[in-house]
Design a protein around this motif. Structure first.
Motif, PDB file in Angstrom:
ATOM      1  N   ALA A 344      16.252  -2.194 -43.392  1.00 43.07           N
ATOM      2  CA  ALA A 344      16.543  -1.381 -44.581  1.00 43.07           C
ATOM      3  C   ALA A 344      15.464  -0.345 -44.861  1.00 43.07           C
ATOM      4  O   ALA A 344      15.641   0.495 -45.755  1.00 43.07           O
ATOM      5  CB  ALA A 344      16.714  -2.287 -45.800  1.00 43.07           C
ATOM      6  N   LEU A 345      14.360  -0.381 -44.138  1.00 45.81           N
ATOM      7  CA  LEU A 345      13.261   0.548 -44.424  1.00 45.81           C
ATOM      8  C   LEU A 345      13.679   2.013 -44.389  1.00 45.81           C
ATOM      9  O   LEU A 345      13.306   2.784 -45.283  1.00 45.81           O
ATOM     10  CB  LEU A 345      12.104   0.307 -43.455  1.00 45.81           C
ATOM     11  N   PRO A 346      14.443   2.464 -43.373  1.00 42.42           N
ATOM     12  CA  PRO A 346      14.837   3.880 -43.388  1.00 42.42           C
ATOM     13  C   PRO A 346      15.616   4.267 -44.638  1.00 42.42           C
ATOM     14  O   PRO A 346      15.482   5.383 -45.138  1.00 42.42           O
ATOM     15  CB  PRO A 346      15.699   4.012 -42.125  1.00 42.42           C
ATOM     16  N   ALA A 347      16.418   3.343 -45.165  1.00 34.08           N
ATOM     17  CA  ALA A 347      17.250   3.660 -46.335  1.00 34.08           C
ATOM     18  C   ALA A 347      16.440   3.735 -47.619  1.00 34.08           C
ATOM     19  O   ALA A 347      16.825   4.454 -48.554  1.00 34.08           O
ATOM     20  CB  ALA A 347      18.368   2.632 -46.475  1.00 34.08           C
ATOM     21  N   VAL A 348      15.346   2.993 -47.706  1.00 36.14           N
ATOM     22  CA  VAL A 348      14.568   2.952 -48.952  1.00 36.14           C
ATOM     23  C   VAL A 348      13.201   3.598 -48.793  1.00 36.14           C
ATOM     24  O   VAL A 348      12.353   3.485 -49.679  1.00 36.14           O
ATOM     25  CB  VAL A 348      14.419   1.505 -49.462  1.00 36.14           C
ATOM     26  N   ALA A 349      12.975   4.304 -47.692  1.00 40.63           N
ATOM     27  CA  ALA A 349      11.666   4.894 -47.438  1.00 40.63           C
ATOM     28  C   ALA A 349      11.252   5.855 -48.545  1.00 40.63           C
ATOM     29  O   ALA A 349      10.095   5.854 -48.994  1.00 40.63           O
ATOM     30  CB  ALA A 349      11.658   5.610 -46.079  1.00 40.63           C
ATOM     31  N   GLY A 350      12.180   6.676 -49.008  1.00 42.67           N
ATOM     32  CA  GLY A 350      11.847   7.623 -50.073  1.00 42.67           C
ATOM     33  C   GLY A 350      11.430   6.920 -51.348  1.00 42.67           C
ATOM     34  O   GLY A 350      10.464   7.331 -52.008  1.00 42.67           O
ATOM     35  N   GLU A 351      12.128   5.868 -51.716  1.00 42.86           N
ATOM     36  CA  GLU A 351      11.778   5.105 -52.914  1.00 42.86           C
ATOM     37  C   GLU A 351      10.399   4.477 -52.788  1.00 42.86           C
ATOM     38  O   GLU A 351       9.588   4.520 -53.723  1.00 42.86           O
ATOM     39  CB  GLU A 351      12.841   4.028 -53.139  1.00 42.86           C
TER      40      GLU A 351
END
Length: 537
Positions: A344-351
């Motif tokens: 899930a890191l790519p999906a929440v990287a911005g957060e």
């Protein structure tokens, strides 16, 4: 709709598989038929994009000549293509591929497209886990990585399941069921996993006298055990029991989050990516022993948390009824600690970057300092290479800062037996265990591919969308690698191994797991050399 461009579907492999799925959805889930049709082009493009990238990376036939300068290059010879020039991914395969293997792979690609389209159609209606806590949070975040494996073109294959099975048991179903069988004690190998589940408060059926209750995936019970073992059923060695217990499927599908915490990994004889997801007898017996060993060896790694495999059992000489009980996260994290599955890191990287507040390069450096040193130290000191790809790693964060590394699933690691023995550490693996090796290159390839290429490589690309310069990123990772090996070289007991490992991981070329070539070969791991961003001439 994704940025990838595809044209309308023409008759062919994906067309036929999609028609089959539409007919089933019209009966089983009519509300999904239109969303499924709408999602098909996006799903085909996603599969085609990964296939084209793999064909390029593995230099299959004339792919590099035909698609030269059409994609964006990244580390380890990875190229990302923004456009897929075929509606059916199988049309991307070069004609030179042997025909029989071409169509085996074609069926897998079509299956991946259809199942991904079903997942897209269902994603917004997936029910949340019925429990709360960090394990439930991790499962919820895993669902963000809907495409599956970040490099494999067949990341959503479910060979062996039809549409009704996908609807009932896949990740987007939200829940599935654990079934039970009874095995005569003489035909039961390992721990009493059923009794352990009952002790944890699950509604496990009572064992008939002289038998042990073994948990199995409900689909496996009905579709595999009830049909594959008529002799054992006839003579009473195996009994199918009534009753099921609900559980939550994780991204691994065969690993289920239990209603009262912890996980249960069960044989599931379907093909996902390159492997059928049954469980060997060796895995059920090695898991608890490896967990106890790693608990001791990682005791000084304060930032590492292992989800131990506490019990395992199997039907002798069979991969079809294996079960492994695994510890969970509940009660083991601080209130401020947030777990994020690697997938899930790519999906929440911005957060995470916003919470971190110090820029993408500083974030990546802090993350690499969390992940790499314990893995590299374990391999150099003891010859144990953990399979540290995204799905097996659950980093935790506090206010966006990388805090701890949670590790799970020991089935894919490699143990270099001579190095472990030289360290004076005894370990008796189950006879014939594939995880044991006498070849250092095999051990290193396992760690290098999973931790550096599949794991950090994906995060670097994701952070590139937030301003990270890739060359600077890999220089920072190289510095972490150098610092770790400087410490290991300072110890006479590990100096020689550290020098050799450092040279291998910073060589001009390193082994890459050739995912398409593996499918064309039909069996076993295949590695190819790729250019290494950690090499500094």
């Amino acid at each position: 709709m994704s940025e990838l461009t595809v044209c309308a579907f023409a008759p062919g492999t994906v067309h036929d598989a999609a028609a089959h799925a539409e007919n089933h959805l019209a009966v089983l889930a009519p509300h999904l038929r239109d969303p499924f049709q709408a999602a098909l082009p996006r799903a085909a493009a996603a599969v085609g994009r990964r296939l084209l990238g793999a064909l390029w990376r593995e230099d299959i036939a004339d792919t590099r000549i035909r698609y030269e300068r059409r994609g964006r290059p990244h580390a380890f010879d990875r190229v990302e293509f923004a456009a897929v020039p075929a509606a059916d991914p199988v049309d991307l395969l070069p004609p030179s591929i042997v025909e029989s293997r071409r169509w085996t792979l074609a069926a897998e690609l079509a299956n991946a497209v259809v199942n991904l389209a079903i997942a897209y159609a269902r994603r917004d209606a997936t029910p949340p886990p019925p429990t709360t806590g960090p394990d439930a949070d991790a499962v919820t975040l895993e669902r963000l990585a809907i495409d599956g494996h970040n490099l494999h073109p067949c990341g959503r294959t479910r060979i062996g399941w039809d549409v009704d099975d996908v609807l009932a048991h896949d990740l987007e179903a939200g829940t599935t069921r654990i079934g039970f069988v009874a095995l005569r004690r003489a035909a039961h190998l390992g721990d009493d996993v059923g009794a352990a589940l009952a002790a944890a408060g699950l509604d496990v059926p009572a064992a008939p006298p002289g038998y042990v209750v073994q948990p199995v995936h409900a689909w496996q019970r009905d579709a595999v055990l009830a049909r594959r073992y008529p002799d054992l059923l006839r003579d009473g060695t195996l009994r199918i029991l009534d009753g099921t217990v609900p559980a939550v499927p994780t991204a691994a599908l065969r690993t289920l989050l239990l209603p009262r915490g912890g996980y249960l990994k069960l044989s599931l004889d379907i093909q996902v990516t390159s492997s059928r997801r049954s469980i060997s007898v060796a895995s059920t017996r090695n898991g608890p022993a490896l967990s106890a060993l790693l608990h001791r060896l990682l005791a000084t790694e304060e930032r590492v948390l292992l989800l131990a495999e506490t019990a395992g059992a199997a039907l002798p000489d069979s991969r079809d009824a294996g079960a492994i009980l695994r510890a969970g996260l509940d009660g083991r994290l601080a209130p401020t600690e947030r777990v994020v599955p690697g997938s899930a890191l790519p999906a929440v990287a911005g957060e995470l970057l916003r919470e971190y507040g110090r820029g993408p390069l500083a974030f990546l450096t802090a993350y690499a300092r969390l992940v790499l040193p314990p893995l590299l130290r374990l391999a150099t000191r003891y010859g144990i290479a953990l399979e540290a790809h995204l799905q097996n790693c659950l980093p935790t964060f506090t206010a966006g800062t990388p805090h701890r590394l949670v590790l799970r699933d020991l089935a894919g690691l490699r143990v270099h037996r001579p190095r472990l023995a030289a360290a004076g550490v005894p370990l008796e693996l189950w006879p014939g265990s594939v995880i044991g090796t006498d070849d250092l290159d095999t051990m290193r390839a396992k760690l290098g591919y999973t931790a550096l290429q599949a794991h950090l490589g994906e995060l670097v690309i994701a952070l590139g969308a937030h301003g990270l310069d890739e060359a600077a990123a890999w220089r920072a990772v190289r510095e972490v690698v150098d610092t770790t090996y400087d410490e290991l070289r300072a110890d006479p007991a590990t100096a020689c191994a550290a020098t050799a490992d450092h040279a291998a991981f910073t060589a001009p070329r390193v082994p890459h797991k050739a995912l398409v070539r593996m499918r064309l070969a039909g069996d076993g791991d295949v590695y190819l050399p790729v250019r290494n961003p950690l090499h500094a001439p």
